[in-house]
Design an enzyme around this catalytic site. Structure first.
Site, short mmCIF file in Angstrom:
data_model
loop_
_atom_site.label_atom_id
_atom_site.label_comp_id
_atom_site.label_asym_id
_atom_site.label_seq_id
_atom_site.Cartn_x
_atom_site.Cartn_y
_atom_site.Cartn_z
N HIS A 364 0.83 -1.20 0.00
CA HIS A 364 0.00 0.00 0.00
C HIS A 364 0.86 1.26 0.00
O HIS A 364 0.53 2.26 -0.64
CB HIS A 364 -0.93 0.00 1.21
CG HIS A 364 -1.78 -1.23 1.27
ND1 HIS A 364 -2.52 -1.58 2.34
CD2 HIS A 364 -1.99 -2.19 0.35
CE1 HIS A 364 -3.15 -2.71 2.09
NE2 HIS A 364 -2.83 -3.09 0.90
N ARG A 471 -8.64 3.76 -9.59
CA ARG A 471 -8.66 2.54 -8.76
C ARG A 471 -9.38 2.86 -7.45
O ARG A 471 -8.77 3.36 -6.51
CB ARG A 471 -7.24 2.08 -8.47
CG ARG A 471 -6.47 1.54 -9.67
CD ARG A 471 -5.07 1.12 -9.24
NE ARG A 471 -4.43 0.23 -10.17
CZ ARG A 471 -3.42 0.58 -10.98
NH1 ARG A 471 -2.96 1.82 -10.97
NH2 ARG A 471 -2.87 -0.30 -11.79
N ARG A 507 -13.25 2.45 -11.64
CA ARG A 507 -13.28 0.98 -11.59
C ARG A 507 -13.83 0.57 -10.23
O ARG A 507 -13.38 1.09 -9.20
CB ARG A 507 -11.87 0.42 -11.75
CG ARG A 507 -11.84 -1.07 -11.47
CD ARG A 507 -10.48 -1.64 -11.71
NE ARG A 507 -9.59 -1.41 -10.60
CZ ARG A 507 -8.32 -1.81 -10.61
NH1 ARG A 507 -7.81 -2.41 -11.68
NH2 ARG A 507 -7.55 -1.60 -9.57
N GLU A 606 -8.78 -8.83 -18.06
CA GLU A 606 -7.57 -9.15 -17.29
C GLU A 606 -7.30 -10.64 -17.23
O GLU A 606 -6.32 -11.08 -16.64
CB GLU A 606 -7.72 -8.64 -15.85
CG GLU A 606 -8.04 -7.17 -15.76
CD GLU A 606 -8.04 -6.66 -14.34
OE1 GLU A 606 -6.98 -6.24 -13.88
OE2 GLU A 606 -9.11 -6.69 -13.70
N ASN A 629 -1.38 -5.74 -16.37
CA ASN A 629 -0.62 -6.31 -15.25
C ASN A 629 -1.15 -7.70 -14.92
O ASN A 629 -0.40 -8.66 -14.77
CB ASN A 629 -0.72 -5.43 -14.00
CG ASN A 629 -0.36 -3.99 -14.27
OD1 ASN A 629 0.39 -3.72 -15.19
ND2 ASN A 629 -0.91 -3.07 -13.49
N ASP A 630 -2.46 -7.77 -14.80
CA ASP A 630 -3.04 -9.08 -14.50
C ASP A 630 -3.04 -9.99 -15.73
O ASP A 630 -2.71 -11.17 -15.64
CB ASP A 630 -4.47 -8.92 -13.96
CG ASP A 630 -4.46 -8.66 -12.47
OD1 ASP A 630 -3.73 -9.37 -11.75
OD2 ASP A 630 -5.15 -7.73 -12.02
N ARG A 640 2.84 -11.56 -10.65
CA ARG A 640 3.34 -10.20 -10.79
C ARG A 640 4.00 -9.66 -9.52
O ARG A 640 4.69 -8.66 -9.54
CB ARG A 640 2.21 -9.25 -11.23
CG ARG A 640 1.09 -9.15 -10.23
CD ARG A 640 -0.13 -8.44 -10.80
NE ARG A 640 -0.18 -7.03 -10.42
CZ ARG A 640 -1.23 -6.25 -10.60
NH1 ARG A 640 -2.34 -6.72 -11.17
NH2 ARG A 640 -1.22 -4.99 -10.24
N CYS A 677 -4.67 -0.27 -19.77
CA CYS A 677 -4.34 0.54 -18.59
C CYS A 677 -3.36 -0.12 -17.63
O CYS A 677 -3.23 0.30 -16.49
CB CYS A 677 -5.62 0.93 -17.85
SG CYS A 677 -6.51 -0.45 -17.15
C1 PEP Z 1 -4.00 -4.38 -14.32
O1 PEP Z 1 -4.17 -5.48 -13.84
O2 PEP Z 1 -3.29 -4.16 -15.32
C2 PEP Z 1 -4.63 -3.19 -13.72
C3 PEP Z 1 -4.58 -2.02 -14.30
O3 PEP Z 1 -5.18 -3.33 -12.51
P1 PEP Z 1 -4.37 -3.48 -11.15
O4 PEP Z 1 -2.92 -3.21 -11.46
O5 PEP Z 1 -4.97 -2.51 -10.23
O6 PEP Z 1 -4.62 -4.90 -10.80
MG MG Z 2 -5.75 -5.81 -12.39
#
Ligand code: PEP
Ligand code: MG
Length: 747
Positions: A364, A471, A507, A606, A629-630, A640, A677
């Site tokens: 965090h 977020r 989101r 994702e 990212n996911d 990750r 994103c």
């Molecule tokens: C992602 O997964 O790419 C994303 C933007 O969401 P977060 O990083 O918050 O999981």
């Molecule tokens: Mg994500």
């Protein structure tokens, strides 16, 4: 232990204190101390070895060995018996030193005639500063009482060394906390910063390790512990009942604060001549030592708790609280073992940089540091032991490196780097209001990711066209209890106000996996990233989702509203979430609240499964945003959050780009607006490749908009696409090298 011995030990410490009070330079003090110990213990030799540098120990004073050897005899860490004590932090006590494994004969000291050897580490808070050695001709083993006395003296020596008592003319020792130090950690947020250290938890300095009135010291200790117990009980009473982790820590505090063993050991140390503070710190040193050796996570956490509790007790005893009198420098770089998101937000943008001993990329605190765009280095080992308030410090958030008290050459090089970055920033500022149109005439929309109010000023300064990803869980993460609907609604409303008509994609709550709320913890799951998270929680326990949707509708209060659902793995989940929104709308209508002027509902892509959802899904959803990212972690099956594997697979891997291209095609078939994103959108090379694969909207951290736009303005996407296809054709695994070469040749 015999009363007589306690008196002896006390007498020895009493004499030690007299020596410390006498005038004289550092070397003379050390000489007197070795003489005093040899004399008090009736042993032939007493020597003090201190670290000259992290790898080398130096004989700094001796009674009994040849005086010429002082400042001449050196050994590497681990070398000989002294080096062994220093490396292991463990006592060596032997009647026959030459027979001991690792014994090293040092002719310059004339030590061959000494048989008995006892070496005790000089330690402070888990850090070894040197070794205290006694030797004697007689082949005897020093008894427990003698070893104990040496340990206590070693501790006092450590305390004195910390205070710079052995520094001065002829001492050939430099003061502690004065040399340059380099810390290699991990990057938590890019960027470079120069400033001065501000310790989040001020260092407690003990100026009186030895005391002559054990009764008084014992009374001071008991009073302080009582005060500590009361404050722990108060903290427990005030703790949020749903916060299991906080409760566990506080329960551990209470357990330690009431521990008889802990008290007994500290009392015994006081009886032997230590001050109350020194007794507490001796226990703390032991706990730190155990911590460095413990691998069990639970035990480590509890030892950390004991460490924290000892700090609290020391602050009560010394009166050195947050109010140590130190003033925060004008250019503070925060140095801490760890820090919570709310505390970090309190400091806000006042901080130039942050250095943490712990933390993780997804923690965090890292999320907040990123939101505030403050360079952050995590996993910088021992930095809180070494840094002092006000020290000059340079933080390289790109490389994860920290220079403490840097040398001039480092300062110059670092400042050059900062100046170059500043120049680049000027360049980015000059194109802030320029539309992002590539050389081939393609328009790319660049928006920013956000989550805190602190992010919003960047909307203006970065030139972002809007917020492509808000977020919402960050507002939940920085609190220790669930926010209410009206609190949320007020926040969302302020977000929309600050956006001044620019589109904001909210989101819905994405908790679980790496984002765990202390007051809403899921049961332990073997694979949280694949577990009960995001929309899965929202649909199974719709109360929170309903509350959030209502808060969003009320915040919009007639203005346009855009909402997307995270982690949708199949069409049904989207439909169910959409139905919740319809119900919320209906409810608002019945209640007579203003409905949004327009409402867009989308989903995040994702999970690979959603890329293969029925065509109907693509027709129905109003927009899609790829959470790279996911998506990448599931595509490559590479966590990750796991440092070992997270960089193993390249985003520019041909398989992944081909997959993205397929998603683009599916969206084109149905005319579904698509954006990206994940963090990769903010990396210029990756952003260009994403655009070349057909993405027309990228959302990234605000600081990335300048560099990404600057590159996009210069490229021809058709040419890049050709390079990608050629590289794929040639069997390349990643197109990175080929695209990089192309871009280099271009300029
Ligand atoms: C992602 O997964 O790419 C994303 C933007 O969401 P977060 O990083 O918050 O999981
Ligand atoms: Mg994500």
């Amino acid at each position: 232990m015999a009363e007589e011995f306690q008196t002896d030990s006390r007498r020895m410490l009493g004499r030690l204190r007299e020596v410390m009070a006498e005038d004289g330079h550092g070397q003379a003090r050390l000489d007197r101390i070795t003489r005093l110990i040899a004399d008090s213990m009736s042993t032939d030799v007493c020597s003090v070895y201190l670290f000259r540098d992290p790898e080398t120990l130096e004989l700094c004073a001796t009674e009994g060995l040849k005086p010429e050897a002082v400042h001449q005899t050196r050994m590497r860490l681990g070398e000989g018996l002294v080096g062994r004590v220093a490396r292991t932090g463990k006592i060596v006590n032997t009647a026959d030193a030459p027979k001991e494994q690792g014994f090293r004969y040092m002719p310059e000291t004339g030590e061959e005639i000494y048989s008995a050897f006892s070496g005790v580490p000089i330690q402070r808070l888990g850090e070894t500063l040197g070794v205290l050695v006694v030797q004697s001709k007689a082949a005897r083993k020093y008894n427990d009482e003698e070893i104990y006395a040496l340990e206590v003296v070693a501790m006092v020596l450590a305390e004195m060394a910390e205070l710079g008592a052995f520094v001065g003319d002829e001492a050939a020792l430099s003061a502690r906390h004065t040399k340059p130090r380099l810390f290699r950690g991990t990057s938590g947020q890019e960027g470079s910063a120069e400033g001065h250290v501000w310790l989040h938890e001020p260092r407690v300095v003990i100026t009186n390790p030895i005391a002559d009135d054990p009764v008084r010291e014992s009374q001071r200790l008991n009073e302080a512990v009582e005060q500590l117990r009361v404050s722990v009980d108060q903290m427990l009473a005030g703790a949020a009942s749903g916060d299991a982790e906080q409760l566990q820590v506080l329960e551990a505090y209470r357990m330690f604060a009431n521990s008889k063993g802990w008290m007994r050991r500290m009392e015994a140390d006081i009886q032997r001549g230590l001050s109350a503070e020194a007794a507490v710190e001796k226990e703390q040193t032991q706990a730190r030592l155990r911590l460095s050796q413990a691998s069990d996570q639970y035990l480590r956490e509890r030892l950390h708790d004991l460490d924290d509790l000892s700090n609290r007790l020391l602050r009560i005893l010394t009166g050195q609280g947050k109010e140590t009198g130190a003033e925060m420098p004008a250019d503070p770089i925060l140095v801490a073992r760890n820090i919570g998101p709310a505390e970090l937000l309190d400091y806000g943008r006042a901080l130039r940089g942050i250095v943490l001993e712990q933390g993780s990329v997804g923690s965090h605190a890292a999320v907040v540091a990123r939101a505030l765009a403050i360079p952050l280095v995590i996993h910088a080992p021992e930095v809180t032991n070494e840094a002092l308030n006000g020290d000059h410090i340079m933080v390289d958030g790109d490389q994860g490196v920290v220079h403490l008290r840097p040398e001039d050459t480092v300062v110059t090089a670092f400042r050059d780097k900062i100046a170059m970055q500043a120049k680049a920033q000027e360049r980015y500022a000059s194109i802030r209001d320029t539309e992002t149109v590539t050389q081939c005439g393609t328009r790319i929309s660049l928006t920013m990711n956000a989550g805190l109010m602190a992010d919003l000023p960047s909307l203006e300064s970065s030139g972002a066209e809007g917020v492509g990803l808000f977020r919402t869980e960050l507002q939940f993460l920085i609190r220790n209890k669930m926010p209410t609907r009206s609190e949320l609604s007020a926040i969302y409303s302020r977000v929309l106000d600050s956006a001044g008509g620019k589109r904001v994609v909210f989101r819905t709550l994405d908790i679980g996996s790496d984002k765990v709320l202390s007051y809403m913890k899921p049961a332990d799951e073997p694979n949280p990233a694949l577990g009960w998270r995001a929309i899965r929680v929202g649909l199974d326990k719709p109360g929170v989702m309903r509350m959030q949707l209502q808060a969003l509708l009320r915040a919009a209060n007639g203005r346009p509203l855009t909402v997307m659902f995270p982690f949708v793995a199949q069409y049904d989940e989207y439909r169910a979430a959409r139905a919740e929104m319809d119900k919320a709308l209906e409810r608002e209508r019945i209640l007579g609240h203003a409905l949004p002027e327009s409402l867009e509902i989308g989903a995040m892509l994702e999970t690979p499964s959603l890329a293969f959802a029925p065509k109907r899904f693509f027709e129905e959803v109003q927009f899609l945003s790829i959470g790279g990212n996911d998506l990448k972690q599931f595509f490559f099956a590479a966590d990750r959050e796991n440092e070992r594997v997270r960089r193993r697979y390249d985003t520019l891997n041909v398989s992944f780009l081909t997959f993205l291209q397929r998603i683009v095609e599916r969206c084109e078939e149905t005319g579904t607006p698509l954006s990206f994103c994940g963090e990769d959108a903010g990396r210029p090379l990756e952003a260009v490749c994403l655009a070349a694969m057909g993405l027309r909207a990228l959302s990234m951290r605000p600081a990335s908009i300048g560099p990404v736009k600057s590159l996009l303005l210069r490229v021809d996407l058709g040419a890049v696409r050709q390079v990608i296809e050629d590289a794929a054709e040639n069997g390349e695994q990643s197109v990175r090298r080929a695209v990089l070469d192309h871009l280099r040749n271009m300029s």
